[in-house]
Write an enzyme that holds these catalytic residues in place. Structure first.
Site, short mmCIF file in Angstrom:
data_model
loop_
_atom_site.label_atom_id
_atom_site.label_comp_id
_atom_site.label_asym_id
_atom_site.label_seq_id
_atom_site.Cartn_x
_atom_site.Cartn_y
_atom_site.Cartn_z
N LYS A 18 0.82 -1.22 0.00
CA LYS A 18 0.00 0.00 0.00
C LYS A 18 0.85 1.26 0.00
O LYS A 18 0.61 2.18 -0.78
CB LYS A 18 -0.95 0.01 1.22
CG LYS A 18 -1.88 -1.20 1.28
CD LYS A 18 -2.80 -1.13 2.47
CE LYS A 18 -2.11 -1.15 3.82
NZ LYS A 18 -1.35 -2.39 4.10
N ARG A 93 -9.14 1.23 9.20
CA ARG A 93 -8.75 -0.15 9.51
C ARG A 93 -9.82 -0.87 10.31
O ARG A 93 -9.62 -2.05 10.65
CB ARG A 93 -7.46 -0.13 10.33
CG ARG A 93 -6.20 -0.53 9.55
CD ARG A 93 -5.06 -0.37 10.52
NE ARG A 93 -3.87 -1.09 10.25
CZ ARG A 93 -2.78 -0.56 9.66
NH1 ARG A 93 -2.80 0.64 9.18
NH2 ARG A 93 -1.69 -1.28 9.56
N ARG A 133 11.85 -5.43 4.52
CA ARG A 133 11.52 -4.01 4.29
C ARG A 133 12.50 -3.09 5.02
O ARG A 133 12.83 -3.30 6.17
CB ARG A 133 10.10 -3.74 4.80
CG ARG A 133 9.75 -2.25 4.83
CD ARG A 133 8.27 -2.01 4.82
NE ARG A 133 7.63 -2.34 6.07
CZ ARG A 133 6.31 -2.22 6.28
NH1 ARG A 133 5.52 -1.79 5.31
NH2 ARG A 133 5.79 -2.54 7.43
N ARG A 166 11.81 -1.52 10.71
CA ARG A 166 10.80 -1.24 11.73
C ARG A 166 10.74 -2.36 12.76
O ARG A 166 10.81 -3.52 12.42
CB ARG A 166 9.42 -1.09 11.06
CG ARG A 166 9.22 0.27 10.44
CD ARG A 166 7.97 0.35 9.60
NE ARG A 166 6.77 -0.25 10.18
CZ ARG A 166 5.57 -0.24 9.60
NH1 ARG A 166 5.42 0.37 8.43
NH2 ARG A 166 4.55 -0.80 10.17
N ARG A 177 0.10 -8.91 13.52
CA ARG A 177 -0.55 -7.86 12.72
C ARG A 177 -1.45 -8.48 11.67
O ARG A 177 -2.51 -7.93 11.35
CB ARG A 177 0.53 -6.96 12.07
CG ARG A 177 1.17 -6.03 13.10
CD ARG A 177 2.49 -5.48 12.61
NE ARG A 177 2.37 -4.68 11.42
CZ ARG A 177 3.34 -4.48 10.54
NH1 ARG A 177 4.52 -5.05 10.74
NH2 ARG A 177 3.15 -3.73 9.50
P1 ADP Z 1 2.24 -1.89 3.18
O1 ADP Z 1 2.27 -0.39 3.15
O2 ADP Z 1 1.01 -2.47 2.55
O3 ADP Z 1 2.50 -2.46 4.54
P2 ADP Z 1 4.76 -1.67 1.71
O4 ADP Z 1 4.44 -0.80 0.55
O5 ADP Z 1 5.53 -1.05 2.83
O6 ADP Z 1 3.43 -2.42 2.26
O7 ADP Z 1 5.55 -2.95 1.13
C1 ADP Z 1 6.07 -3.95 2.01
C2 ADP Z 1 7.44 -4.40 1.50
O8 ADP Z 1 7.27 -5.10 0.27
C3 ADP Z 1 8.41 -3.26 1.21
O9 ADP Z 1 9.71 -3.70 1.54
C4 ADP Z 1 8.29 -3.03 -0.31
O10 ADP Z 1 9.50 -2.53 -0.88
C5 ADP Z 1 7.97 -4.44 -0.80
N1 ADP Z 1 7.05 -4.46 -1.95
C6 ADP Z 1 5.97 -3.66 -2.17
N2 ADP Z 1 5.34 -4.00 -3.30
C7 ADP Z 1 6.01 -5.07 -3.80
C8 ADP Z 1 5.85 -5.91 -4.96
N3 ADP Z 1 4.84 -5.70 -5.83
N4 ADP Z 1 6.74 -6.91 -5.15
C9 ADP Z 1 7.74 -7.12 -4.27
N5 ADP Z 1 7.96 -6.38 -3.18
C10 ADP Z 1 7.10 -5.36 -2.93
P1 AMP Z 2 1.35 0.64 9.13
O1 AMP Z 2 2.44 1.66 8.98
O2 AMP Z 2 0.13 0.96 8.32
O3 AMP Z 2 1.85 -0.77 8.92
O4 AMP Z 2 0.86 0.74 10.64
C1 AMP Z 2 1.73 0.44 11.72
C2 AMP Z 2 0.94 0.35 13.02
O5 AMP Z 2 0.37 1.64 13.33
C3 AMP Z 2 -0.24 -0.61 13.05
O6 AMP Z 2 0.15 -1.95 13.29
C4 AMP Z 2 -1.09 -0.02 14.15
O7 AMP Z 2 -0.56 -0.32 15.43
C5 AMP Z 2 -0.91 1.49 13.93
N1 AMP Z 2 -1.93 2.01 12.99
C6 AMP Z 2 -1.72 2.53 11.75
N2 AMP Z 2 -2.88 2.90 11.18
C7 AMP Z 2 -3.85 2.60 12.08
C8 AMP Z 2 -5.27 2.70 12.06
N3 AMP Z 2 -5.92 3.20 11.00
N4 AMP Z 2 -5.96 2.30 13.15
C9 AMP Z 2 -5.32 1.80 14.22
N5 AMP Z 2 -3.99 1.64 14.30
C10 AMP Z 2 -3.25 2.03 13.24
#
Ligand code: ADP
Ligand code: AMP
Length: 221
Positions: A18, A93, A133, A166, A177
């Site tokens: 995302k 969420r 990541r 992270r 999660r």
């Molecule tokens: P989210 O925001 O949904 O948690 P991220 O955008 O942070 O996901 O992506 C999670 C990890 O996967 C990151 O390390 C990113 O670089 C990698 N990633 C994202 N999209 C792809 C893809 N289509 N193929 C492979 N790796 C990806």
């Molecule tokens: P993310 O960066 O989206 O992976 O979010 C990291 C963490 O932040 C999550 O696991 C939650 O603990 C908190 N968080 C982010 N967005 C929300 C949301 N919309 N509602 C509740 N907790 C959130």
């Protein structure tokens, strides 16, 4: 269409891509990228009361309570860069957050959520995605050691800041999660399907291919 605000919600489990896609789409569509996770991490860095509260939940892989989350996002959406709309990543969420968003949009912009791309991906891929990541300190740009490495190891291509892993990307927290996602966030798929705005996207494809599918899915190409 021109001039009317556009709010797009990216839905999908943690690691679906995302944040990666929101950054690109924001540029393509000229919309702000609003990530609730990034907003919480900013609060933690700034050592605010909200940051301290959020950290407890985040480290345990739990959701931060709806009231504080909604209040934080509401404030963010008041900023000028959201006058034309935004790409929301990680919010809503829960069903309560989705209802609060509907109300916010109606009151402030007189509009509804335009599209909800639901980025689908097998659970088995998520742990590999998240354990590789690397996130940038400054703006939360994301990289992957294998799938999307930075040009210079350990540094963000965009702003040059240091990359870090992270805490909540540890395998045990990732599994928690994913459980929380399935229990509390997955019901939003039906919520938005019923409103006719859901579009399913295959997230298990290379980054550029997912972007193309998203652009097509939004009729923005
Ligand atoms: P989210 O925001 O949904 O948690 P991220 O955008 O942070 O996901 O992506 C999670 C990890 O996967 C990151 O390390 C990113 O670089 C990698 N990633 C994202 N999209 C792809 C893809 N289509 N193929 C492979 N790796 C990806
Ligand atoms: P993310 O960066 O989206 O992976 O979010 C990291 C963490 O932040 C999550 O696991 C939650 O603990 C908190 N968080 C982010 N967005 C929300 C949301 N919309 N509602 C509740 N907790 C959130």
């Amino acid at each position: 269409m021109a001039g009317s605000p556009r709010f797009i919600v990216l839905l999908g489990p943690p690691g679906a891509g995302k944040g990666t896609q929101a950054q690109v789409l924001g540029k393509i569509l000229g919309l702000a990228h609003v990530s609730s996770g990034d907003l919480f991490r900013e609060q933690i860095r700034a050592q605010t009361e909200l940051g301290r509260l959020a950290k407890g939940y985040m480290d345990g892989g739990q959701l931060v309570p709806d009231t504080v989350t909604v209040a934080m996002v509401r404030e963010r959406l008041k900023r000028e860069d959201c006058l034309r709309g935004a790409i929301l990543d990680g919010f809503p969420r829960t069903p309560a957050q989705a209802e609060a968003l509907d109300q916010m949009l109606l009151e402030q912009w007189g509009c509804k959520v335009e599209r909800v791309p639901y980025v689908r991906i097998p659970e088995s891929t998520l742990v590999e995605r998240l354990s590789g990541r690397w996130t940038c300190q400054q703006e939360g740009h994301v990289y992957h050691q294998k799938f999307h490495p930075p040009i210079v190891a350990g540094k963000c291509d965009i702003d040059g800041s240091a990359l870090y892993q992270r805490e909540d990307d540890r395998e045990d927290t990732v599994r928690q999660r994913i459980r929380v996602y399935l229990e509390q966030t997955a019901p939003l798929v039906e919520y938005y399907r019923q409103r006719g705005v859901l579009v399913e996207i295959d997230g298990d494809a290379p980054i550029t291919q997912v972007t193309e599918a998203l652009v097509q899915g939004m009729g923005a190409g």
